[in-house]
Design a protein around this motif. Sequence first.
Motif, short mmCIF file in Angstrom:
data_model
loop_
_atom_site.label_atom_id
_atom_site.label_comp_id
_atom_site.label_asym_id
_atom_site.label_seq_id
_atom_site.Cartn_x
_atom_site.Cartn_y
_atom_site.Cartn_z
N ALA A 58 0.84 -1.20 0.00
CA ALA A 58 0.00 0.00 0.00
C ALA A 58 0.87 1.26 0.00
O ALA A 58 0.59 2.23 -0.71
CB ALA A 58 -0.94 -0.01 1.20
N ALA A 59 1.96 1.26 0.77
CA ALA A 59 2.87 2.41 0.80
C ALA A 59 3.55 2.59 -0.55
O ALA A 59 3.71 3.72 -1.03
CB ALA A 59 3.91 2.23 1.90
N LEU A 60 3.94 1.48 -1.18
CA LEU A 60 4.61 1.57 -2.48
C LEU A 60 3.65 2.02 -3.57
O LEU A 60 4.05 2.73 -4.49
CB LEU A 60 5.25 0.23 -2.84
N LEU A 61 2.40 1.65 -3.46
CA LEU A 61 1.39 2.17 -4.39
C LEU A 61 1.24 3.68 -4.19
O LEU A 61 1.11 4.42 -5.17
CB LEU A 61 0.05 1.46 -4.19
N ALA A 62 1.27 4.13 -2.94
CA ALA A 62 1.17 5.56 -2.66
C ALA A 62 2.36 6.31 -3.26
O ALA A 62 2.20 7.41 -3.79
CB ALA A 62 1.09 5.80 -1.16
N HIS A 63 3.55 5.70 -3.22
CA HIS A 63 4.73 6.32 -3.84
C HIS A 63 4.50 6.55 -5.33
O HIS A 63 5.05 7.49 -5.91
CB HIS A 63 5.98 5.44 -3.67
N LYS A 126 8.52 1.58 -5.60
CA LYS A 126 7.11 1.73 -5.96
C LYS A 126 6.49 0.37 -6.26
O LYS A 126 7.18 -0.62 -6.40
CB LYS A 126 7.00 2.61 -7.21
N ALA A 127 5.17 0.39 -6.40
CA ALA A 127 4.44 -0.80 -6.83
C ALA A 127 3.87 -0.53 -8.21
O ALA A 127 3.36 0.57 -8.48
CB ALA A 127 3.34 -1.16 -5.84
N CYS A 128 3.95 -1.51 -9.07
CA CYS A 128 3.43 -1.42 -10.43
C CYS A 128 1.96 -1.03 -10.40
O CYS A 128 1.19 -1.52 -9.58
CB CYS A 128 3.61 -2.78 -11.11
N GLU A 129 1.57 -0.15 -11.32
CA GLU A 129 0.18 0.31 -11.31
C GLU A 129 -0.80 -0.70 -11.89
O GLU A 129 -2.00 -0.56 -11.69
CB GLU A 129 0.05 1.64 -12.04
N ALA A 130 -0.33 -1.75 -12.56
CA ALA A 130 -1.24 -2.75 -13.11
C ALA A 130 -1.93 -3.50 -11.97
O ALA A 130 -1.27 -4.05 -11.09
CB ALA A 130 -0.46 -3.74 -13.98
N VAL A 131 -3.26 -3.51 -11.97
CA VAL A 131 -4.02 -4.09 -10.86
C VAL A 131 -3.81 -5.59 -10.71
O VAL A 131 -4.02 -6.13 -9.63
CB VAL A 131 -5.52 -3.76 -10.95
N HIS A 134 0.98 -5.18 -9.27
CA HIS A 134 1.43 -4.48 -8.05
C HIS A 134 2.77 -5.00 -7.55
O HIS A 134 3.04 -5.03 -6.35
CB HIS A 134 0.40 -4.55 -6.93
N TRP A 135 3.63 -5.43 -8.48
CA TRP A 135 4.97 -5.92 -8.15
C TRP A 135 5.82 -4.73 -7.71
O TRP A 135 5.72 -3.64 -8.27
CB TRP A 135 5.57 -6.56 -9.41
N ALA A 136 6.67 -4.91 -6.71
CA ALA A 136 7.54 -3.84 -6.24
C ALA A 136 8.74 -3.71 -7.18
O ALA A 136 9.28 -4.71 -7.65
CB ALA A 136 8.02 -4.13 -4.83
N TYR A 137 9.12 -2.47 -7.45
CA TYR A 137 10.30 -2.20 -8.28
C TYR A 137 10.92 -0.89 -7.83
O TYR A 137 10.25 -0.03 -7.25
CB TYR A 137 9.93 -2.14 -9.77
N TYR A 138 12.19 -0.74 -8.11
CA TYR A 138 12.90 0.49 -7.78
C TYR A 138 12.94 1.35 -9.05
O TYR A 138 13.47 0.93 -10.07
CB TYR A 138 14.31 0.20 -7.27
N ASP A 139 12.36 2.53 -8.96
CA ASP A 139 12.26 3.43 -10.11
C ASP A 139 13.56 4.19 -10.29
O ASP A 139 13.88 5.10 -9.54
CB ASP A 139 11.10 4.39 -9.88
N ARG A 140 14.31 3.81 -11.31
CA ARG A 140 15.58 4.46 -11.62
C ARG A 140 15.45 5.50 -12.75
O ARG A 140 16.44 6.05 -13.21
CB ARG A 140 16.64 3.42 -12.01
N SER A 141 14.22 5.78 -13.17
CA SER A 141 14.05 6.75 -14.25
C SER A 141 14.50 8.13 -13.77
O SER A 141 14.37 8.46 -12.59
CB SER A 141 12.58 6.80 -14.70
N GLY A 146 8.32 6.43 -13.12
CA GLY A 146 8.02 5.11 -13.67
C GLY A 146 6.66 4.62 -13.20
O GLY A 146 6.22 4.94 -12.09
N ARG A 147 5.99 3.84 -14.03
CA ARG A 147 4.63 3.40 -13.71
C ARG A 147 4.48 1.89 -13.62
O ARG A 147 3.56 1.41 -12.97
CB ARG A 147 3.68 3.93 -14.77
N TRP A 148 5.35 1.16 -14.31
CA TRP A 148 5.20 -0.28 -14.39
C TRP A 148 6.49 -0.99 -13.99
O TRP A 148 7.59 -0.48 -14.20
CB TRP A 148 4.84 -0.70 -15.82
N CYS A 149 6.33 -2.19 -13.46
CA CYS A 149 7.51 -2.98 -13.09
C CYS A 149 8.28 -3.39 -14.32
O CYS A 149 9.50 -3.51 -14.28
CB CYS A 149 7.08 -4.21 -12.29
#
Length: 166
Positions: A58-63, A126-131, A134-141, A146-149
């Motif tokens: 939930a926190a990663l989705l909020a990020h 963050k967590a991937c926005e795909a319902v 919701h896989w966790a990934y580190y956004d290096r953009s 970034g929106r997706w894993c």
Amino acid sequence: MSERSPAPGGLELVESLVNTLDLESEADSLDTAEGRARLGLTQDEVPGARELRESLRAALLAHAGHPPHREVTPLGELLAGAPLLVAVDALDGSARLDPADGRTLLSRVAAAVAEALVAGTWTRLKACEAVTCHWAYYDRSPAGRGRWCSMAVCGARAKMRRYRAK
């Protein structure tokens, strides 16, 4: 699911915990002895680990700017039960936060979050926005938007859905 490299520092633990559940297939690696061993968990610790995992998700989705995937115990409430100690190196005077009880997953996650806060990397996890993901990934953009894993999987699916909707 993701082809991305692991998150830096202690965030790799957080990323690994969140990614123990594949939402699409509903496979939970915490159901296996090998999956629990990777996180240093016993069978009795699994319910708490699942609660922590979903609060982290939930926190990663909020990020990533998304609402929680479901109602969860607030992460702050869970982490409040994991005291940290300030450790100071006698040789160089550097300081860090260590878990008071380094054996428990909650304490290790609290220390990882604290380390990431200090390093300024916490909100990049963050967590991937795909319902269905919701896989966790580190956004290096560069812009941190970034929106997706995985652009090849979740990103491509989202773009194809948008294209077909037109």
